[in-house]
Every structure is written in C-alpha cells, then in structure tokens.
Write a protein that holds these residues in place. Structure first.
Motif, PDB file in Angstrom:
ATOM      1  N   ASP A 179       0.832  -1.199   0.000  1.00 50.49           N
ATOM      2  CA  ASP A 179       0.000   0.000   0.000  1.00 50.49           C
ATOM      3  C   ASP A 179       0.870   1.253   0.000  1.00 50.49           C
ATOM      4  OD1 ASP A 179      -2.505   1.389   2.269  1.00 50.49           O
ATOM      5  OD2 ASP A 179      -2.253   1.602   0.111  1.00 50.49           O
ATOM      6  N   ARG A 180       0.522   2.201  -0.857  1.00 49.43           N
ATOM      7  CA  ARG A 180       1.236   3.478  -0.927  1.00 49.43           C
ATOM      8  C   ARG A 180       0.386   4.635  -0.430  1.00 49.43           C
ATOM      9  NH1 ARG A 180       1.866   4.605  -6.249  1.00 49.43           N
ATOM     10  NH2 ARG A 180       3.462   6.155  -5.813  1.00 49.43           N
ATOM     11  N   GLY A 181      -0.729   4.298   0.236  1.00 47.95           N
ATOM     12  CA  GLY A 181      -1.557   5.337   0.826  1.00 47.95           C
ATOM     13  C   GLY A 181      -2.681   5.796  -0.084  1.00 47.95           C
ATOM     14  N   SER A 182      -3.601   6.565   0.503  1.00 46.11           N
ATOM     15  CA  SER A 182      -4.792   7.037  -0.203  1.00 46.11           C
ATOM     16  C   SER A 182      -4.423   7.797  -1.474  1.00 46.11           C
ATOM     17  CB  SER A 182      -5.604   7.948   0.727  1.00 46.11           C
ATOM     18  OG  SER A 182      -6.738   8.450   0.066  1.00 46.11           O
ATOM     19  N   GLY A 183      -5.122   7.469  -2.559  1.00 46.01           N
ATOM     20  CA  GLY A 183      -4.895   8.137  -3.833  1.00 46.01           C
ATOM     21  C   GLY A 183      -3.795   7.539  -4.673  1.00 46.01           C
ATOM     22  N   ASN A 184      -3.104   6.530  -4.149  1.00 44.88           N
ATOM     23  CA  ASN A 184      -1.998   5.910  -4.872  1.00 44.88           C
ATOM     24  C   ASN A 184      -2.285   4.441  -5.164  1.00 44.88           C
ATOM     25  OD1 ASN A 184      -0.066   8.165  -4.800  1.00 44.88           O
ATOM     26  ND2 ASN A 184      -0.079   7.793  -2.584  1.00 44.88           N
ATOM     27  N   ALA A 185      -1.889   4.004  -6.354  1.00 46.08           N
ATOM     28  CA  ALA A 185      -1.998   2.588  -6.689  1.00 46.08           C
ATOM     29  C   ALA A 185      -0.911   1.801  -5.965  1.00 46.08           C
ATOM     30  CB  ALA A 185      -1.884   2.400  -8.196  1.00 46.08           C
ATOM     31  N   ALA A 186      -1.033   0.483  -5.987  1.00 43.20           N
ATOM     32  CA  ALA A 186      -0.138  -0.389  -5.219  1.00 43.20           C
ATOM     33  C   ALA A 186       1.249  -0.453  -5.826  1.00 43.20           C
ATOM     34  CB  ALA A 186      -0.732  -1.788  -5.148  1.00 43.20           C
ATOM     35  N   ARG A 187       2.213  -0.665  -4.967  1.00 40.90           N
ATOM     36  CA  ARG A 187       3.568  -0.988  -5.385  1.00 40.90           C
ATOM     37  C   ARG A 187       3.640  -2.485  -5.587  1.00 40.90           C
ATOM     38  NH1 ARG A 187       8.092   1.224  -7.722  1.00 40.90           N
ATOM     39  NH2 ARG A 187      10.022   0.282  -6.947  1.00 40.90           N
ATOM     40  N   GLY A 188       4.164  -2.933  -6.731  1.00 44.74           N
ATOM     41  CA  GLY A 188       4.243  -4.356  -7.031  1.00 44.74           C
ATOM     42  C   GLY A 188       5.670  -4.867  -7.005  1.00 44.74           C
ATOM     43  N   LEU A 189       5.865  -6.014  -6.358  1.00 44.11           N
ATOM     44  CA  LEU A 189       7.165  -6.679  -6.323  1.00 44.11           C
ATOM     45  C   LEU A 189       6.996  -8.080  -6.901  1.00 44.11           C
ATOM     46  CD1 LEU A 189       6.949  -4.673  -3.713  1.00 44.11           C
ATOM     47  CD2 LEU A 189       9.060  -5.784  -3.032  1.00 44.11           C
ATOM     48  N   PHE A 190       7.800  -8.398  -7.899  1.00 44.07           N
ATOM     49  CA  PHE A 190       7.758  -9.696  -8.574  1.00 44.07           C
ATOM     50  C   PHE A 190       9.077 -10.416  -8.345  1.00 44.07           C
ATOM     51  CE2 PHE A 190       5.092  -6.741 -10.858  1.00 44.07           C
ATOM     52  CZ  PHE A 190       3.966  -7.463 -11.237  1.00 44.07           C
ATOM     53  N   ASP A 191       8.996 -11.713  -8.068  1.00 37.08           N
ATOM     54  CA  ASP A 191      10.200 -12.507  -7.886  1.00 37.08           C
ATOM     55  C   ASP A 191       9.939 -13.909  -8.427  1.00 37.08           C
ATOM     56  OD1 ASP A 191      12.904 -12.424  -5.988  1.00 37.08           O
ATOM     57  OD2 ASP A 191      12.073 -14.433  -6.229  1.00 37.08           O
ATOM     58  N   ILE A 192      10.839 -14.408  -9.282  1.00 38.71           N
ATOM     59  CA  ILE A 192      10.683 -15.740  -9.853  1.00 38.71           C
ATOM     60  C   ILE A 192      12.053 -16.396  -9.954  1.00 38.71           C
ATOM     61  CG2 ILE A 192      10.731 -14.779 -12.202  1.00 38.71           C
ATOM     62  CD1 ILE A 192       8.935 -17.120 -13.051  1.00 38.71           C
ATOM     63  N   ARG A 193      12.100 -17.685  -9.662  1.00 38.99           N
ATOM     64  CA  ARG A 193      13.334 -18.457  -9.785  1.00 38.99           C
ATOM     65  C   ARG A 193      12.973 -19.878 -10.187  1.00 38.99           C
ATOM     66  NH1 ARG A 193      16.353 -17.098  -5.288  1.00 38.99           N
ATOM     67  NH2 ARG A 193      14.967 -15.315  -5.000  1.00 38.99           N
ATOM     68  N   ASP A 194      13.907 -20.572 -10.834  1.00 40.11           N
ATOM     69  CA  ASP A 194      13.668 -21.965 -11.176  1.00 40.11           C
ATOM     70  C   ASP A 194      14.616 -22.868 -10.409  1.00 40.11           C
ATOM     71  OD1 ASP A 194      16.120 -22.046 -12.524  1.00 40.11           O
ATOM     72  OD2 ASP A 194      15.231 -21.826 -14.503  1.00 40.11           O
ATOM     73  N   GLU A 195      14.422 -24.172 -10.544  1.00 36.67           N
ATOM     74  CA  GLU A 195      15.211 -25.127  -9.762  1.00 36.67           C
ATOM     75  C   GLU A 195      16.661 -25.196 -10.200  1.00 36.67           C
ATOM     76  OE1 GLU A 195      14.759 -29.485 -11.468  1.00 36.67           O
ATOM     77  OE2 GLU A 195      12.791 -28.683 -10.959  1.00 36.67           O
ATOM     78  N   ASN A 196      16.978 -24.535 -11.331  1.00 35.21           N
ATOM     79  CA  ASN A 196      18.350 -24.540 -11.839  1.00 35.21           C
ATOM     80  C   ASN A 196      19.138 -23.293 -11.444  1.00 35.21           C
ATOM     81  OD1 ASN A 196      18.007 -27.032 -13.290  1.00 35.21           O
ATOM     82  ND2 ASN A 196      16.750 -25.881 -14.734  1.00 35.21           N
ATOM     83  N   GLY A 197      18.527 -22.442 -10.609  1.00 37.38           N
ATOM     84  CA  GLY A 197      19.240 -21.277 -10.102  1.00 37.38           C
ATOM     85  C   GLY A 197      19.014 -19.988 -10.866  1.00 37.38           C
ATOM     86  N   ASN A 198      18.206 -20.007 -11.922  1.00 34.85           N
ATOM     87  CA  ASN A 198      17.899 -18.778 -12.642  1.00 34.85           C
ATOM     88  C   ASN A 198      16.937 -17.936 -11.801  1.00 34.85           C
ATOM     89  OD1 ASN A 198      19.313 -19.444 -15.168  1.00 34.85           O
ATOM     90  ND2 ASN A 198      17.784 -21.077 -15.282  1.00 34.85           N
ATOM     91  N   HIS A 199      17.113 -16.608 -11.802  1.00 35.45           N
ATOM     92  CA  HIS A 199      16.364 -15.735 -10.915  1.00 35.45           C
ATOM     93  C   HIS A 199      16.112 -14.391 -11.587  1.00 35.45           C
ATOM     94  CE1 HIS A 199      16.291 -12.983  -7.157  1.00 35.45           C
ATOM     95  NE2 HIS A 199      15.101 -13.553  -7.290  1.00 35.45           N
ATOM     96  N   TRP A 200      14.927 -13.818 -11.333  1.00 33.85           N
ATOM     97  CA  TRP A 200      14.558 -12.497 -11.860  1.00 33.85           C
ATOM     98  C   TRP A 200      13.653 -11.820 -10.851  1.00 33.85           C
ATOM     99  CZ3 TRP A 200       9.821 -10.211 -13.239  1.00 33.85           C
ATOM    100  CH2 TRP A 200       9.872  -9.096 -14.101  1.00 33.85           C
ATOM    101  N   ASN A 201      13.886 -10.532 -10.591  1.00 36.13           N
ATOM    102  CA  ASN A 201      12.939  -9.771  -9.782  1.00 36.13           C
ATOM    103  C   ASN A 201      12.731  -8.387 -10.372  1.00 36.13           C
ATOM    104  OD1 ASN A 201      15.230  -8.354  -8.936  1.00 36.13           O
ATOM    105  ND2 ASN A 201      15.351  -9.427  -6.988  1.00 36.13           N
ATOM    106  N   TYR A 202      11.635  -7.774  -9.970  1.00 43.83           N
ATOM    107  CA  TYR A 202      11.229  -6.505 -10.586  1.00 43.83           C
ATOM    108  C   TYR A 202      10.299  -5.786  -9.623  1.00 43.83           C
ATOM    109  CZ  TYR A 202       8.787  -3.425 -13.964  1.00 43.83           C
ATOM    110  OH  TYR A 202       8.245  -2.359 -14.613  1.00 43.83           O
ATOM    111  N   GLU A 203      10.445  -4.464  -9.525  1.00 48.46           N
ATOM    112  CA  GLU A 203       9.565  -3.640  -8.708  1.00 48.46           C
ATOM    113  C   GLU A 203       9.031  -2.497  -9.552  1.00 48.46           C
ATOM    114  OE1 GLU A 203      11.044  -2.314  -4.967  1.00 48.46           O
ATOM    115  OE2 GLU A 203      12.136  -4.171  -4.556  1.00 48.46           O
TER     116      GLU A 203
END
Length: 245
Positions: A179-203
């Motif tokens: 939550d970013r407070g009244s009047g603001n849309a949400a902040r999104g955090l994405f995180d993904i990884r696979d069993e082989n050690g590949n990883h990506w995140n994004y905000e």
C-alpha cells in the motif's frame, strides 16, 4: 509505512499432504481432473506432495484452476502476497497464470490473461502476476497486470523475465503488493526463480487500486488437442496484513 511483524500478518500455507483437496480451496476444470498427491508419479508427483491440475484429455482450450475461494485480499490493509511453486508438464502445449485475480474461479473457462505473439489479452478486470503462454513469441514467464480493464502500458521487454520454461521443472513465483496510501496505486514486487538457479525480480508502481478485492489464483489452459496438459503445484502460500494492524 512501517513493516508488519510476523504476527501482524494473516498467513495461509498449503503443502498438500493429504489425499483430499483442502476445504479452503476452490477448483474447477472443463473436462480434466484435479487431484492431490496420492498415486501420482508422473511429472513431479513422485518427488513432492502436490496438487495436480490435469488437462490431459486431448481437448484444445481446456481449462483448470485453483484459488483460495474468497476475495479476501486488499492492498489497503497494508500489503498482500502470494507465492507458489509449480511445474508444468509439457510447456509446448500450455498456458499458465499465477497471480492475484478479481474473480473466484473463471466463469468463462479461460485464463484471466493470455499472451499471443507479443500481445496480451486480459479477460479479468483486475489481475497481477506471472503469465506463460505457448502462443507467445518468447517461451518465457512474463510479469503483467491489469486494473479497471486497462492493461499495463509497461513495455513487454521490461515484463519479460527471461526465464525460459522447460518441461517438468519447478518454478517458484512470488507477487507482493504494498500500500502506498490514499490516492496511490499499489507498489508491485515480482520474484521468480527456477530449480536450476535462474532468478529475476522486478519492482514497479502498478495501476492496481488499493481497495480492489483479490484472490490468489493459479490456472492453466491447453493450446492444442494434447494429452500432456498438466501442472503440478508443490505449495501455495498467501499472506495479508491483519485489518487494522
């Protein structure tokens, strides 16, 4: 805003140790089957306790889904998150969504978000999470969101995780909205990884309204008349700030 303590979070965790689908979950499918771990040995079933969404019935566009059964997650309470570990069986014939949806089970029997070529198509009014589609130009997971029927304008190259799908491989995905407070849309955090050690995140600051009611949701759909359209789900975790905490 201050972070909640662990006791300030309402946490749901399901590891599918029983032989019945838990009462908290809602499921549906066109003509496939949805089964827990007993007797399952293909794909990842022999190595973990799982829930299986099985579209292996030679029916193009067949659809199966699972979610937490109620629209109980709103960003304005503080923050919400979901995490799941999934393993698609044959990625060449499947499309998959893992994220927050604005509907408990899809009445139209189709994924909330699809990706053909480089173009997203959303049937959900609000959705945020990860998308894979065999019809896409790139055989990779993509982040995506839509709010009030308006798809994000973020470039697809930015949303492309670069993590390619392989058959019978575990992918762990986490989506958090703050939550970013009244009047603001949400902040999104994405995180993904696979069993082989590949990883990506994004905000990113998304367009998701802070008061929209959502539910953690996983869906898969066949992209051809195939008998290989199944996905194993190792676990689902969802959390939300306790109201007023």
């Amino acid at each position: 805003m201050p972070q909640d303590t662990p006791r300030g979070m309402d946490v749901y965790f399901e590891d599918f140790h029983g032989d019945l689908i838990p009462d908290e979950l809602a499921t549906s499918s066109d003509s496939g089957t949805i089964t827990t771990n007993v007797g399952l040995t293909d794909n990842k079933g022999g190595r973990a306790s799982i829930l299986r969404l099985d579209n292996s019935n030679d029916t193009d566009n067949d659809f199966a889904e699972v979610d937490l059964g109620a629209l109980n997650y709103t960003v304005q309470d503080g923050r919400i998150s979901m995490e799941a570990r999934v393993a698609p069986y044959d990625v060449s014939v499947m499309a998959v969504n893992v994220g927050f949806n604005d509907d408990t089970l899809e009445g139209g029997n189709t994924l909330p978000v699809e990706l053909s070529g480089t173009s997203f198509t959303s049937t959900a009014s609000t959705w945020i999470g990860f998308v894979y589609d065999a019809d896409a130009t790139n055989a990779t997971w993509h982040a995506f969101w839509v709010d009030d029927d308006n798809d994000t304008s973020t470039a697809i190259a930015t949303l492309n995780t670069g993590i390619a799908l392989a058959d019978s491989t575990w992918y762990t995905m986490r989506i958090e909205l703050q939550d970013r407070g009244s009047g603001n849309a949400a902040r999104g955090l994405f995180d993904i990884r696979d069993e082989n050690g590949n990883h990506w995140n994004y905000e990113a600051n998304t367009t998701i309204d802070r008061d929209v009611a959502l539910v953690p949701h996983i869906g898969c759909e066949l992209r051809s008349a195939s008998d290989n359209g199944l996905i194993d789900i190792d676990y689902i975790e969802a959390s939300r700030s306790r109201e007023g905490s």
